[in-house]
Design a protein around this motif. Structure first.
Motif, PDB file in Angstrom:
ATOM      1  N   ASP D  29      35.106  32.799  17.474  1.00  0.00           N
ATOM      2  CA  ASP D  29      36.077  32.216  18.406  1.00  0.00           C
ATOM      3  C   ASP D  29      36.440  33.216  19.488  1.00  0.00           C
ATOM      4  O   ASP D  29      36.617  34.401  19.188  1.00  0.00           O
ATOM      5  CB  ASP D  29      37.368  31.837  17.662  1.00  0.00           C
ATOM      6  CG  ASP D  29      37.234  30.567  16.866  1.00  0.00           C
ATOM      7  OD1 ASP D  29      37.388  29.494  17.462  1.00  0.00           O
ATOM      8  OD2 ASP D  29      36.947  30.679  15.658  1.00  0.00           O
ATOM      9  N   GLY D  30      36.562  32.753  20.711  1.00  0.00           N
ATOM     10  CA  GLY D  30      37.009  33.624  21.791  1.00  0.00           C
ATOM     11  C   GLY D  30      38.418  34.126  21.506  1.00  0.00           C
ATOM     12  O   GLY D  30      39.271  33.363  21.061  1.00  0.00           O
ATOM     13  N   ARG D  31      38.653  35.419  21.735  1.00  0.00           N
ATOM     14  CA  ARG D  31      40.005  35.974  21.533  1.00  0.00           C
ATOM     15  C   ARG D  31      40.802  35.849  22.824  1.00  0.00           C
ATOM     16  O   ARG D  31      40.396  36.382  23.848  1.00  0.00           O
ATOM     17  CB  ARG D  31      39.928  37.447  21.127  1.00  0.00           C
ATOM     18  CG  ARG D  31      39.344  37.670  19.749  1.00  0.00           C
ATOM     19  CD  ARG D  31      39.309  39.162  19.440  1.00  0.00           C
ATOM     20  NE  ARG D  31      40.650  39.736  19.448  1.00  0.00           N
ATOM     21  CZ  ARG D  31      40.993  40.859  20.093  1.00  0.00           C
ATOM     22  NH1 ARG D  31      40.094  41.538  20.774  1.00  0.00           N
ATOM     23  NH2 ARG D  31      42.227  41.296  20.040  1.00  0.00           N
ATOM     24  N   GLY D  32      41.904  35.129  22.737  1.00  0.00           N
ATOM     25  CA  GLY D  32      42.768  34.983  23.912  1.00  0.00           C
ATOM     26  C   GLY D  32      42.056  34.369  25.106  1.00  0.00           C
ATOM     27  O   GLY D  32      42.266  34.794  26.243  1.00  0.00           O
ATOM     28  N   LEU D 126      38.249  42.028  29.092  1.00  0.00           N
ATOM     29  CA  LEU D 126      36.893  41.694  28.674  1.00  0.00           C
ATOM     30  C   LEU D 126      36.893  40.523  27.694  1.00  0.00           C
ATOM     31  O   LEU D 126      37.801  40.401  26.869  1.00  0.00           O
ATOM     32  CB  LEU D 126      36.236  42.905  27.999  1.00  0.00           C
ATOM     33  CG  LEU D 126      35.912  44.082  28.925  1.00  0.00           C
ATOM     34  CD1 LEU D 126      35.259  45.207  28.125  1.00  0.00           C
ATOM     35  CD2 LEU D 126      34.991  43.636  30.049  1.00  0.00           C
ATOM     36  N   PRO D 127      35.882  39.680  27.772  1.00  0.00           N
ATOM     37  CA  PRO D 127      35.757  38.588  26.796  1.00  0.00           C
ATOM     38  C   PRO D 127      35.331  39.149  25.449  1.00  0.00           C
ATOM     39  O   PRO D 127      34.336  39.891  25.378  1.00  0.00           O
ATOM     40  CB  PRO D 127      34.657  37.703  27.388  1.00  0.00           C
ATOM     41  CG  PRO D 127      33.895  38.590  28.308  1.00  0.00           C
ATOM     42  CD  PRO D 127      34.833  39.660  28.785  1.00  0.00           C
ATOM     43  N   THR D 128      36.068  38.839  24.397  1.00  0.00           N
ATOM     44  CA  THR D 128      35.698  39.279  23.049  1.00  0.00           C
ATOM     45  C   THR D 128      35.862  38.116  22.074  1.00  0.00           C
ATOM     46  O   THR D 128      36.526  37.126  22.380  1.00  0.00           O
ATOM     47  CB  THR D 128      36.559  40.467  22.579  1.00  0.00           C
ATOM     48  OG1 THR D 128      37.940  40.095  22.638  1.00  0.00           O
ATOM     49  CG2 THR D 128      36.340  41.687  23.472  1.00  0.00           C
ATOM     50  N   PHE D 129      35.252  38.270  20.909  1.00  0.00           N
ATOM     51  CA  PHE D 129      35.212  37.182  19.927  1.00  0.00           C
ATOM     52  C   PHE D 129      35.503  37.729  18.529  1.00  0.00           C
ATOM     53  O   PHE D 129      35.078  38.833  18.189  1.00  0.00           O
ATOM     54  CB  PHE D 129      33.817  36.540  19.939  1.00  0.00           C
ATOM     55  CG  PHE D 129      33.435  35.975  21.271  1.00  0.00           C
ATOM     56  CD1 PHE D 129      33.663  34.636  21.562  1.00  0.00           C
ATOM     57  CD2 PHE D 129      32.891  36.795  22.270  1.00  0.00           C
ATOM     58  CE1 PHE D 129      33.340  34.118  22.812  1.00  0.00           C
ATOM     59  CE2 PHE D 129      32.562  36.282  23.515  1.00  0.00           C
ATOM     60  CZ  PHE D 129      32.796  34.949  23.795  1.00  0.00           C
ATOM     61  N   ASP D 130      36.230  36.948  17.748  1.00  0.00           N
ATOM     62  CA  ASP D 130      36.314  37.310  16.343  1.00  0.00           C
ATOM     63  C   ASP D 130      35.493  36.297  15.545  1.00  0.00           C
ATOM     64  O   ASP D 130      35.008  35.308  16.099  1.00  0.00           O
ATOM     65  CB  ASP D 130      37.766  37.399  15.840  1.00  0.00           C
ATOM     66  CG  ASP D 130      38.549  36.125  16.063  1.00  0.00           C
ATOM     67  OD1 ASP D 130      37.969  35.032  15.922  1.00  0.00           O
ATOM     68  OD2 ASP D 130      39.743  36.212  16.391  1.00  0.00           O
TER      69      ASP D 130
END
Lengths: 290, 290, 290, 290
Positions: D29-32, D126-130
């Motif tokens: 899932d995208g974070r924020g 930056l785009p990050t994901f968990d």
């Protein structure tokens, strides 16, 4: 006096719920039964009273926990099987395992005097059992697990029967008998038994050769009515997510009415499972007509 | 006959080793003891024989498992504590828990006739226990856990003593007594006991007020020799990674020699732990001079 | 259209919260960095730009997650440390690990062109990292973990420096150099470096010999003010159960204000930790006077 | 210098291998991403470039990990599916999840300039994901999981399309639009879209209505050749315990040859799975004839 100051310690309890929709097998093993069987002079290679006591304890567990589908025992071990749709104790592993271990132990110790009236239990040498839960994702693997235990029963019993014949009837020491059997295959052992001791292994008691199967009895299905397919699919037909608490309670009650039987039969071949479809489906069958 | 075809089912067994260097508490609880105490007519609010039987079973467990440091029991529950340096069963959770549950159950059932000679156990109403393991990372939290249980003991016992006085001596129904106690604090209950029934709660038996502590006895330290600091650090001084198997075996033997005692004392204050430094250090003390 | 028919699949999600009050180390490792360093022609034995990029990415992670206490990096690996009182994401393991891995990866890829302006990333050879979380019950073990990584850094760097000297300056093949170093101890390698290549290993850059430590900078304590005892106890002084959400939020804000520094210093000896007590206490220090 | 003194810290690493023979879904899932979509001014209700970038990153992951069977993406989330017979990384959960998260992140960040040439990434946003891994015991439940995500896609997209029409075309504030939609069912939203904005929801782009399915393409089966039964049984036909490493490697190679496709189709009905039997069987099909 409030307890809130210390109550935070509960946060350290970690959940151990098993994955939904998997078969759960709780296997228990006698602790130090080699020593125990010496202490109470169990007969070799099999002590019928000890096995009957194991089975009596297993029946207690099956009756106490109607969620159990089937159990299989050999020597000082017993495997208890919960269906994928089982919701008992929210499938918490430690709760399931300790309940079975404790119920089995209590019944075993309580009934000891019935099976060994001449050998009172010594408090410093009590029979105890450890246990663990394992998850199996589908019916095929569950059946392979059961087959694994029954094949093990056969291998061990053939070995032990031959070993103790060499010792008790052949006059060998334990070391000599062990050496004699090193490298032998099944046919060799059958041959030793027959040629030296006149024992036809096939005629040994089924309880020794096959172990013990414990389950709830309903009307057997005709041998040919069940399809092979049903042997591995049944379990997946209705996720527990769709089983209401009412349905579960109803099934539990139906199970309480069924008789718990102990048999010594082949559980590797399809036949056993085809004629007792309630085992894999997890749905109680029809009670046998009296 | 090879078993290799089915042996793959072992791959489904998942490891459950607990984290090294943490305190392990195995707490066991009586299953359905409310019903059981009715069935066997336990005395209210406390049945001394039932508590003594619990303690006798706990002593059996402590003797059977020298790795255990201390145990604390109240009502139908018992907490058994392993030290952070414990390596028993490679710290496998299910193995530790089931061994304790089974040993406790076996001892409890076996000794039942000693404590309740007039009440033979009914096979359909056997006393059983479930259990679970919880990890606590350091001695401070372990002590908070122990304090939590002892505070709970006090709260429950004061409530139960007052409740059953109202019922048994005051002639109230259970519902009336429950209502009477709603919203009361400790001082209210003490007052009820004293003014209505002439009971000074402080004079109640220590076993009811404090619960039971079971541990191995060595020479007590002088009250003032231990520093407060030692109460929480000791445990961390030597990681088990640095304890050889020989050292562990040696410590186990030393522990077997020590006497297991049952006391009913305060374990919340520092004093108890300061005078028995072997509890938190995990290293056996000197055997008491005879 | 209702989604309830399928929503039961959420029941299969199992909790993975880590034990409270333990140090959490998330270690990430470059995936296939041997091949990657060939592809992008990293310098041997150390490519300063690659290390600086690792450190820049680690600083991004530290800034993004104020709950992190310290990080240590060497080669293509980085260890990030959460304090026992950390409550981030309810201490869910997968959430903590993936957040760090993803933030590190995003920052590394995004900053690549800054550190390697002449080597554009090829979409089919992207730098990626895997990671895992490990729990350590107390500060002593956490420090031993950190020491383990720094000793490893030293051992590997001494080996690599000697190996690549033999290859790049000594004209050996990789196989010959490997053989030459077989069975050598540290002093042998120092000797080879000095006698054959005139290299005094002690004069090598600290970043290569010590790795990189990343943490939030506050006012350093006087070298002798801190007691040795404080080095392992601090962490246990206040269980997170007693830290309110407000306190946690306040500490998070204070941490955001501190400068994140990268140093190449000894973290094995006490001195580093004594002068930076906020690392083990988990409580922000005073911001340095400008 | 030996490292053995500290090496004991490795004992704290606990295994996290997932149960054999279960479907593994790694959902990221995208974070924020709510904040991120504001920062980079993503179009509402759907930004086609952002979705295409998600799909491009998912294709990278599928190509990098041939063990993956299928992936499904909607909005800023993506689910990646491993077959029950997958042995990658010994099924270690953290390793599987972090590898996917890192590969996805790297690809997403690296390809960002291709899809958003006018919006350079800001290092502080930056785009990050968990991500996390979930196990599903059989194909029926895996399909229910996939259906759950696609139904969710539909529900959310219909809501978002209506909401943003009210805001962007209807001149409502966010709060007004939210209020307007409170309590509405699907048909109400369809009616609002059609009567007020002339939008026939059925004509919206499939990528918005159905999400994106990513998988390896082989020759499609004839629509009627596959039996319904095969849709849930296939997976259980051959336990991984019986799949040799050679077979696994061979299958991995075959998968690398197949083209990874992105489609926007119904994956709830049987048809999709019947015509692509390689998805549930886990065995590569025939490569399409050119």
């Amino acid at each position: 006096m409030a307890n809130s100051k210390y109550e935070y310690v509960r946060l350290f309890e970690q959940p151990d719920n098993l994955l939904p929709e998997t078969w759960i097998v709780v296997r228990i093993d006698g602790r130090g039964f080699h020593k125990l069987s010496d202490k109470y002079k169990f007969e070799k290679p099999n002590d019928r009273r000890a096995l009957d006591l194991m089975n009596a304890a297993a029946v207690s567990v099956m009756k106490d926990l109607p969620d159990l589908i089937i159990a299989y025992g050999v020597s000082d071990e017993y495997s208890f099987v919960f269906h994928p749709n089982c919701q008992l104790f929210e499938r918490r592993s430690a709760k399931l395992v300790t309940t079975i271990v404790s119920t089995f132990t209590a019944s075993y110790v309580c009934q000891w005097p019935i099976f060994f009236p001449d050998k009172p239990l010594d408090l410093s040498s009590l029979p105890t059992f450890d246990g663990r839960a394992v998850q199996y994702p589908n019916a095929k693997i569950l059946r392979d697990y059961m087959s694994w235990r029954q094949v093990d029963c056969h291998i061990n019993n053939l070995y032990n029967t031959t070993f103790w014949s060499l010792v008790l009837k052949g006059g060998m020491s334990n070391v000599e008998a062990e050496k004699e059997l090193q490298g032998t295959v099944s046919s060799d052992k059958n041959e030793i038994l027959f040629s030296r001791f006149g024992i036809n292994y096939n005629n040994e008691a089924e309880i020794y050769k096959k172990g013990s199967v414990v389950y709830r009895q309903y009307q057997l299905e005709d041998q040919f009515s069940a399809t092979t397919a049903s042997l591995t699919q049944a379990a997946e037909s209705q996720p527990s997510g769709e089983l209401s608490k009412t349905q579960q309670e109803k099934m539990r009650k139906l199970r309480r009415k069924a008789q718990v039987v102990v048999e010594h039969v082949d559980i590797i071949k399809d036949d056993f499972w085809q004629r007792r479809p309630w085992l894999l489906s997890g749905k109680p069958g029809r009670l046998p007509v009296e």
